[in-house]
Design a protein around this motif. Structure first.
Motif, short mmCIF file in Angstrom:
data_model
loop_
_atom_site.label_atom_id
_atom_site.label_comp_id
_atom_site.label_asym_id
_atom_site.label_seq_id
_atom_site.Cartn_x
_atom_site.Cartn_y
_atom_site.Cartn_z
N TYR A 98 57.30 61.34 -3.27
CA TYR A 98 56.60 62.06 -4.01
C TYR A 98 56.21 63.37 -3.22
CZ TYR A 98 54.72 57.97 -6.72
OH TYR A 98 54.58 56.66 -7.48
N PHE A 112 54.81 67.58 -3.14
CA PHE A 112 53.82 68.59 -3.39
C PHE A 112 54.12 69.96 -2.88
CE2 PHE A 112 51.27 64.94 -4.88
CZ PHE A 112 51.53 63.82 -4.18
N TYR A 135 51.29 73.22 -1.90
CA TYR A 135 50.02 73.58 -1.76
C TYR A 135 49.79 74.85 -1.34
CZ TYR A 135 47.69 68.81 -1.88
OH TYR A 135 47.64 67.63 -2.37
N LEU A 190 43.11 73.92 1.07
CA LEU A 190 44.69 73.80 0.32
C LEU A 190 44.24 73.49 -0.91
CD1 LEU A 190 46.34 71.44 2.85
CD2 LEU A 190 46.62 73.81 2.64
N LEU A 225 46.17 72.55 -4.51
CA LEU A 225 47.56 72.15 -5.13
C LEU A 225 48.08 72.98 -6.26
CD1 LEU A 225 49.42 69.60 -5.21
CD2 LEU A 225 48.08 68.80 -7.41
N LYS A 276 53.15 69.11 -8.30
CA LYS A 276 53.57 67.89 -7.91
C LYS A 276 54.85 67.31 -8.46
CE LYS A 276 50.54 65.07 -10.78
NZ LYS A 276 49.62 64.06 -10.79
N THR A 320 56.24 63.48 -9.13
CA THR A 320 56.17 62.07 -8.82
C THR A 320 57.44 61.17 -9.39
OG1 THR A 320 54.71 61.84 -10.56
CG2 THR A 320 53.70 61.98 -8.50
N PHE A 326 52.49 75.52 1.63
CA PHE A 326 52.99 74.35 2.33
C PHE A 326 53.83 73.15 1.41
CE2 PHE A 326 51.02 74.98 6.45
CZ PHE A 326 49.88 75.80 6.09
N ARG A 350 54.67 62.59 0.52
CA ARG A 350 53.69 61.49 0.48
C ARG A 350 54.03 60.16 0.96
NH1 ARG A 350 48.98 60.51 -4.18
NH2 ARG A 350 47.98 58.78 -3.27
N ARG A 351 53.40 59.67 1.79
CA ARG A 351 53.98 58.16 2.26
C ARG A 351 53.60 57.30 1.30
NH1 ARG A 351 52.57 55.48 8.00
NH2 ARG A 351 53.93 56.90 8.73
N ASN A 356 46.89 58.10 0.84
CA ASN A 356 47.23 59.56 0.80
C ASN A 356 47.54 60.16 2.08
OD1 ASN A 356 46.38 59.26 -1.94
ND2 ASN A 356 44.38 59.06 -1.03
N LEU A 371 49.84 62.58 3.86
CA LEU A 371 50.94 63.60 3.25
C LEU A 371 51.24 63.98 4.86
CD1 LEU A 371 49.01 65.71 0.76
CD2 LEU A 371 50.56 63.73 0.42
N PHE A 380 53.38 67.28 5.93
CA PHE A 380 53.23 68.68 5.65
C PHE A 380 54.66 69.35 6.56
CE2 PHE A 380 49.90 69.67 2.81
CZ PHE A 380 48.98 68.75 3.29
N GLY A 381 55.23 70.26 5.80
CA GLY A 381 55.85 71.18 6.56
C GLY A 381 55.39 72.30 7.51
N SER A 386 40.55 61.39 3.56
CA SER A 386 41.73 61.49 4.84
C SER A 386 41.28 62.64 5.54
CB SER A 386 43.13 61.69 4.17
OG SER A 386 43.48 60.62 3.51
N TYR A 415 42.56 65.75 8.36
CA TYR A 415 43.90 66.53 8.60
C TYR A 415 43.34 67.48 9.82
CZ TYR A 415 46.34 64.51 4.94
OH TYR A 415 47.22 63.51 4.16
N PRO A 429 49.16 71.01 8.24
CA PRO A 429 48.09 69.87 8.42
C PRO A 429 48.81 68.82 9.09
CG PRO A 429 47.82 71.08 6.75
CD PRO A 429 49.12 71.77 7.02
N GLN A 462 42.98 57.88 7.53
CA GLN A 462 42.48 57.82 5.93
C GLN A 462 42.04 56.52 5.76
OE1 GLN A 462 44.72 55.38 3.53
NE2 GLN A 462 43.41 56.33 1.64
N SER A 517 40.75 61.52 -2.93
CA SER A 517 41.46 60.83 -3.96
C SER A 517 41.02 59.63 -4.59
CB SER A 517 42.97 60.71 -3.75
OG SER A 517 43.18 59.60 -2.72
N PHE A 550 41.39 68.81 -1.38
CA PHE A 550 41.15 69.21 -0.13
C PHE A 550 39.76 70.08 -0.10
CE2 PHE A 550 44.44 68.16 3.08
CZ PHE A 550 45.33 67.70 2.19
#
Lengths: 115, 115
Positions: free
Chosen positions: A32, A34, A36, A44, A46, A49, A51, A90, A94-95, A101, A103, A105-106, B33, B35, B43, B48, B94, B106
């Motif tokens: 999944y 995203f 942001y 952040l 959104l 996304k 999915t 960003f 998602r795990r 939830n 996430l 991030f890069g 969650s 971050y 982040p 969580q 969420s 967020f």
């Protein structure tokens, strides 16, 4: 383990030019994904996304991204940059387990828009 | 509906002190969650919580702890503060704990400065 790589920590475009922000991910399961956006001194927001289903995803403010499984990419584009698009972007994956939830991030890409 | 709210917005602490950050989720959201976002980076996941139980923990030392209350609000505690704990702390909420695609929303974050 999942990870996200954003190529280019800074991207500069002229107003009206194409915006392309790159994101590659690694995931052992269908991801999944995203995007942001973060404006200075803010949280952040959104943008869009992915999915399941359609691989071309449209988001807010004219942004869209395409999920390419073969390339493990989820690049963000916008046909015409506006001054208000200047911000930090960003990409996140998602795990997919009962941890919910979480996430990953890069490192982010700062978009600068020149007049 | 109000979004995710965090308090305080800014905080300055001295090394060795303890700090508590607070988060109220979006109404109806049961998952929260936390971050940490160090300046110039993406982040990083800390914790969580879902239905008042810890469901995930990132790679942070035991100085970091959190809890979720019956009204689903949450606190993040950091003991024995270090200069490196200076960061923007983001809370996200969420609807559900199990990853079903719904992206977290967020808050604006708490900017912690350790001197």
């Amino acid at each position: 383990a999942q990870s996200v790589t954003q190529l280019g920590s800074h991207v500069s475009v002229s107003e009206g030019a194409l915006v392309l922000l790159r994101c590659n991910y690694s995931s052992s399961v269908p991801p999944y994904l995203f995007w942001y956006v973060q404006y200075p001194n803010q949280g952040l927001q959104l943008l869009l996304k992915y999915t399941t289903g359609a691989t071309l995803v449209k988001g807010i403010n004219g942004f869209e991204a395409e999920f390419k499984k073969s390339e493990t990419s989820f690049h963000l584009t916008k046909p015409s940059a506006h001054m208000s698009d200047a911000a930090e972007y960003f990409c996140a994956v998602r795990r997919f387990n009962n941890a919910g939830n979480m996430l990953t991030f890069g490192g982010g890409t700062r978009l600068m828009v020149k007049p | 509906d109000a979004g995710v709210t965090q308090s305080p917005t800014h905080l300055i602490k001295t090394r060795g002190q303890q700090v508590t950050l607070r988060c109220s989720p979006i109404s109806g959201h049961k998952s929260v969650s936390w971050y940490q976002q160090v300046l110039g980076q993406g982040p990083q996941f800390i914790f969580q919580y879902y239905e008042k139980e810890e469901r995930g923990r990132g790679n942070f030392p035991d100085r970091f702890s959190a809890r979720q209350f019956p009204n689903y609000s949450s606190e993040l505690n950091v003991n024995a503060l270090l200069l490196g704990d200076s960061a923007l702390y983001l809370c996200a909420s969420s609807l559900e704990g199990v990853a079903k695609g719904g992206p977290p929303g967020f808050g604006q974050g708490t900017r912690l400065t350790v001197v």
